[in-house]
Scaffold this active site. Structure first.
Site, PDB file in Angstrom:
ATOM      1  N   GLU A 110       0.849  -1.192   0.000  1.00 28.20           N
ATOM      2  CA  GLU A 110       0.000   0.000   0.000  1.00 28.20           C
ATOM      3  C   GLU A 110       0.880   1.236   0.000  1.00 28.20           C
ATOM      4  OE1 GLU A 110      -2.376  -0.304   3.544  1.00 28.20           O
ATOM      5  OE2 GLU A 110      -2.731  -2.444   3.216  1.00 28.20           O
ATOM      6  N   LYS A 112       2.159   4.751   1.252  1.00 22.41           N
ATOM      7  CA  LYS A 112       2.212   5.380   2.579  1.00 22.41           C
ATOM      8  C   LYS A 112       1.931   6.872   2.418  1.00 22.41           C
ATOM      9  CE  LYS A 112       5.153   5.591   6.692  1.00 22.41           C
ATOM     10  NZ  LYS A 112       5.123   7.046   6.879  1.00 22.41           N
ATOM     11  N   ASP A 114       1.245  10.732   3.548  1.00 23.03           N
ATOM     12  CA  ASP A 114       1.841  11.596   4.560  1.00 23.03           C
ATOM     13  C   ASP A 114       0.775  12.544   5.116  1.00 23.03           C
ATOM     14  OD1 ASP A 114       3.872  12.432   6.137  1.00 23.03           O
ATOM     15  OD2 ASP A 114       4.866  13.669   4.655  1.00 23.03           O
ATOM     16  N   TYR A 222      -6.864   2.355   5.850  1.00 22.73           N
ATOM     17  CA  TYR A 222      -6.045   1.223   5.413  1.00 22.73           C
ATOM     18  C   TYR A 222      -5.980   0.035   6.367  1.00 22.73           C
ATOM     19  CZ  TYR A 222      -2.842   4.028   8.294  1.00 22.73           C
ATOM     20  OH  TYR A 222      -2.289   4.784   9.298  1.00 22.73           O
ATOM     21  N   LYS A 309      10.853   3.432   2.736  1.00 22.94           N
ATOM     22  CA  LYS A 309      10.903   4.874   2.507  1.00 22.94           C
ATOM     23  C   LYS A 309      11.498   5.172   1.129  1.00 22.94           C
ATOM     24  CE  LYS A 309       9.515   6.589   6.530  1.00 22.94           C
ATOM     25  NZ  LYS A 309       8.621   7.715   6.704  1.00 22.94           N
ATOM     26  N   CYS A 403      30.321  22.657  28.749  1.00 22.60           N
ATOM     27  CA  CYS A 403      28.871  22.738  28.533  1.00 22.60           C
ATOM     28  C   CYS A 403      28.490  24.156  28.116  1.00 22.60           C
ATOM     29  CB  CYS A 403      28.135  22.354  29.817  1.00 22.60           C
ATOM     30  SG  CYS A 403      26.337  22.532  29.685  1.00 22.60           S
ATOM     31  N   CYS A 406      26.132  25.642  31.243  1.00 26.56           N
ATOM     32  CA  CYS A 406      26.587  25.890  32.618  1.00 26.56           C
ATOM     33  C   CYS A 406      28.106  25.977  32.740  1.00 26.56           C
ATOM     34  CB  CYS A 406      26.044  24.796  33.550  1.00 26.56           C
ATOM     35  SG  CYS A 406      26.742  23.166  33.229  1.00 26.56           S
ATOM     36  N   CYS A 421      27.480  16.430  29.881  1.00 25.84           N
ATOM     37  CA  CYS A 421      27.710  17.402  30.947  1.00 25.84           C
ATOM     38  C   CYS A 421      27.356  16.710  32.261  1.00 25.84           C
ATOM     39  CB  CYS A 421      26.822  18.636  30.751  1.00 25.84           C
ATOM     40  SG  CYS A 421      26.823  19.740  32.190  1.00 25.84           S
ATOM     41  N   CYS A 427      22.489  22.179  35.851  1.00 27.56           N
ATOM     42  CA  CYS A 427      22.562  22.584  34.439  1.00 27.56           C
ATOM     43  C   CYS A 427      21.130  22.799  33.963  1.00 27.56           C
ATOM     44  CB  CYS A 427      23.253  21.492  33.617  1.00 27.56           C
ATOM     45  SG  CYS A 427      23.426  21.910  31.867  1.00 27.56           S
TER      46      CYS A 427
END
Length: 703
Positions: A110, A112, A114, A222, A309, A403, A406, A421, A427
């Site tokens: 089938e 796909k 979107d 579907y 895909k 970081c 922080c 970190c 943080c």
């Protein structure tokens, strides 16, 4: 003709015209004639409200206002799909299927689409409810809005419609309608919509259903879901849905083997560009429903379906800056800030660079011209650098050492790709991130608090961790910006209601690294309470001493300070805890080590004690415990064939009694629960491996 007969006659006629126009694309009357009859119906219904019908074609115009969309738990979970991108992925998938089911496999291919995933509920042939996918476990009730979509049948046709079922699909906005809406917005000087998918998804959450009715949305369906559905294959299910009046796309095709799947993919990779809707791939499903039941699901996706895909669109643009984001666990993610570029219908300004290794591998630098694509046409990523356009003064990227939030020096643990970190207590993104995770829908699901509210509460100094939420007072939160009396009361009510969330979700909400929903559920079922998890391993003092003495030599005691000896004892105890946790089915050493780090940290334990004092659930309820046992602990089962009870109920009984359900036979399988119509190859394999076969009744006798 009396008014009731007139009304019913008009409704029947208009439903048929709607079906012909919006589902079969074969209009049977002009728009003018249809509007005239609809107006006649509205006048009659207004004069005779006693004949109101929620499925009348007149309700399509909308007008209902929904300020808060109710959260609804899905009766049947809406899973996501595993993705594939090439022939090898599909062949590997088929090999896994062939290990679990007998005979040649047929697939339904089938397209796909979107759009926005939706689940429609029908009772006695009448549209009853529409729920968004949400997190797959629960979604939002958008019934009033979906009722206005003309291709959603409010009353089904035929005499073989099940009494109750769900049908899944996508709410989509066709390209023509999308372009028309943007022309209207352009004429009004408004910002244009970015793409059909986001516009369709946003439409479902509009408060005024009349506004939804004005948009040219369609519903493509579907998958039928329910008990005792009157067909045996996915293909038959699609045909039944068409007969009942649903708009099922005509492009699905039944094929044999992966070669047939690839022919379908090759054709639609090109032909999809002529379709009126956005598509991003192909969904391949095992055709026989009995095979689907045998294959079952992983924690996230059905084993019997795969999404392929289509090749992602690639574009080039300039990398302007590399910045660094801090996640709730302290993980640092480098981000490429790009010159804005259009990719697959959306404007892309940022893309993940994942980690230092990826930056080094691509040798990506600020000022480079880079190639960008959307992975699975969703997440933008940089796939290569155009070295022919690299500036002469280009400098290699030096990864961040501190970081960005922080200033703490970053750490990178051996064998891990990401930097971290370590300042988890102060943080800001880590503090806010853990609280946001805690309140999220899959975790504590606290109504009345969103990410913006969390930011406000933290920045105002009212909370520093998730335990602080349970100390909040009305007088503290009412002065916050945009915090009305009702909002404040809703927040406090949501916090109070969260105290009833079950233990397994509380465990997930704590934000222990690597502990997702599935792992939290397994730990909760195995240990049954937080106290038992904290106190493991269950050894006597003498046993602990023996274990400790194996790890620490006598001279270590003589030479080491008290602190060193204490540290060595802690390491020994932690190693023992990790070893016990690793023995829990499907809990690996990495997860075990992370859990032990968490439960041996005094700061975390202090938070848990505060949450327990606040009334949160840190053990399985009496009801949950009464339905569970360890009778099948350590035993692995495979279920095959047709049974009196549903396969899901059978699987739940195994898991609730400590057993594990596998999809395929192996030397590790203890029992094959054998139902009717079990395939001969599975029988042959079970005999070859000397696996004990039991009937449904024999299994029930075991527990």
């Amino acid at each position: 003709m009396d008014p009731k007969t007139q009304i019913e006659s008009l409704r029947t006629e208009l439903r048929e015209h709607n079906y012909n126009y919006y589902v079969t694309d074969e209009p049977s009357v002009s728009d003018f004639e249809f509007d005239k009859k609809l107006e006649q119906l509205k006048v009659l219904e207004a004069a005779h409200p006693e004949f109101y019908d929620a499925t009348s074609p007149s309700v399509r115009v909308g007008g209902e206002i929904t300020k808060n969309f109710k959260t609804v738990k899905h009766k049947n979970r809406m899973y996501s799909l595993d993705n594939s991108y090439n022939r090898e992925d599909l062949e590997d998938w088929e090999k896994r299927l062939q290990k679990a089911v007998d005979g040649d496999l047929e697939y339904v291919c089938e397209l796909k689409y979107d759009g926005a995933s939706i689940s429609l509920h029908y009772e006695n042939g009448t549209f009853a409810q529409a729920v968004t996918r949400g997190d797959g476990t629960q979604g939002d009730d958008v019934t009033a809005n979906v009722r206005t979509i003309k291709s959603v049948p409010l009353q089904l046709k035929g005499d073989d419609v099940p009494a109750e079922f769900e049908i899944r699909g996508e709410i989509v906005l066709p390209w023509d309608g999308f372009h028309k809406m943007n022309k209207e917005r352009e004429a009004l000087g408004l910002e244009l919509y970015r793409n059909p998918r986001n516009t369709a998804s946003g439409s479902l959450k509009l408060q005024d259903s009349a506004a939804v009715a004005s948009r040219p949305l369609e519903c493509l369906l579907y998958q039928l879901v329910g008990n005792e559905l009157p067909f045996k294959t996915q293909e038959e299910g699609l045909e039944a849905a068409r007969r009942w009046g649903f708009k099922v796309p005509p492009h699905s095709t039944l094929v044999k083997g992966i070669d047939g799947v690839l022919k379908f993919i090759d054709y639609w990779e090109v032909a999809r560009k002529e379709l009126p809707y956005e598509t991003d791939g192909v969904v391949i499903k095992v055709n026989k429903l009995q095979n689907q039941e045998e294959l079952g699901f992983t924690a996230k996706a059905p084993r019997w379906a795969m999404a392929y895909k289509f090749s992602a669109e690639q574009v080039s643009t300039r990398l302007e800056e590399i910045t660094y984001q801090v996640g709730r666990t302290g993980a640092i993610t480098p981000v490429a800030n790009l010159q804005p570029v259009e990719v697959s219908g959306t404007t892309v300004k940022r893309a993940s660079l994942h980690n230092a290794d990826q930056i080094e591998k691509l040798d990506v630098r600020v000022g480079d011209e880079v190639f960008v694509e959307k992975g699975g046409e969703i997440i933008p990523k940089i796939i290569a650098v155009d070295l022919t356009k690299r500036p002469a003064n280009s400098q290699p990227t030096v990864y961040a050492t501190h970081c960005p939030e922080c200033g703490t020096a970053l750490e990178r643990h051996e064998g891990e790709a990401q930097h971290y970190c370590p300042n988890d207590s102060s943080c800001p993104p880590q503090v806010k991130g853990r609280i946001q995770h805690f309140i999220s829908r899959k975790a504590m699901d606290i109504d009345g608090i969103g990410s913006e509210t969390v930011d406000q509460l933290v920045e105002a100094g009212l909370i520093h961790n998730y335990a602080d939420l349970y100390d909040l007072q009305y007088e503290q939160i009412i002065p916050l910006d945009r915090m009305a009396e009702k909002s404040a009361k809703n927040m406090l009510a949501g916090i109070e209601a969260s105290k009833q969330i079950p233990f397994e979700r509380v465990l997930f909400a704590l934000g222990i690294r690597y502990v997702g929903e599935t792992v939290a559920k397994k730990l909760a079922r195995h240990y049954k309470s937080m106290d038992a998890l904290r106190e493991m391993p269950q050894t006597t003092d003498n046993e602990s001493a023996d274990l400790f003495s194996e790890t620490v030599e006598e001279e270590d005691f003589k030479e080491g300070s008290d602190e060193e000896v204490h540290t060595e004892r802690s390491r020994s105890a932690n190693a023992e805890k990790i070893q016990e946790l690793s023995a829990v089915p499907e809990i690996g050493e990495r997860i075990a080590a992370s859990v032990v780090d968490f439960i041996t940290d005094s700061k975390h334990m202090e938070l848990i004690d505060r949450l327990k004092d606040a009334g949160l659930q840190f053990s399985l309820s009496a009801e949950e415990l009464s339905n569970r046992s360890d009778e099948l602990a350590g035993k692995s089962f495979v279920i095959s064939g047709v049974f009196e009870m549903s396969r899901n109920d059978l699987k739940k009984l195994i898991e609730d009694n400590g057993g594990k359900v596998s999809s395929s036979l192996s030397s590790k399988t203890d029992y094959l629960v054998r139902g009717e119509n079990m395939g001969p190859s599975k029988l042959e394999k079970a005999e070859k491996l000397d696996i004990k076969m039991i009937s449904e009744q024999e299994f029930l006798a075991m527990i």
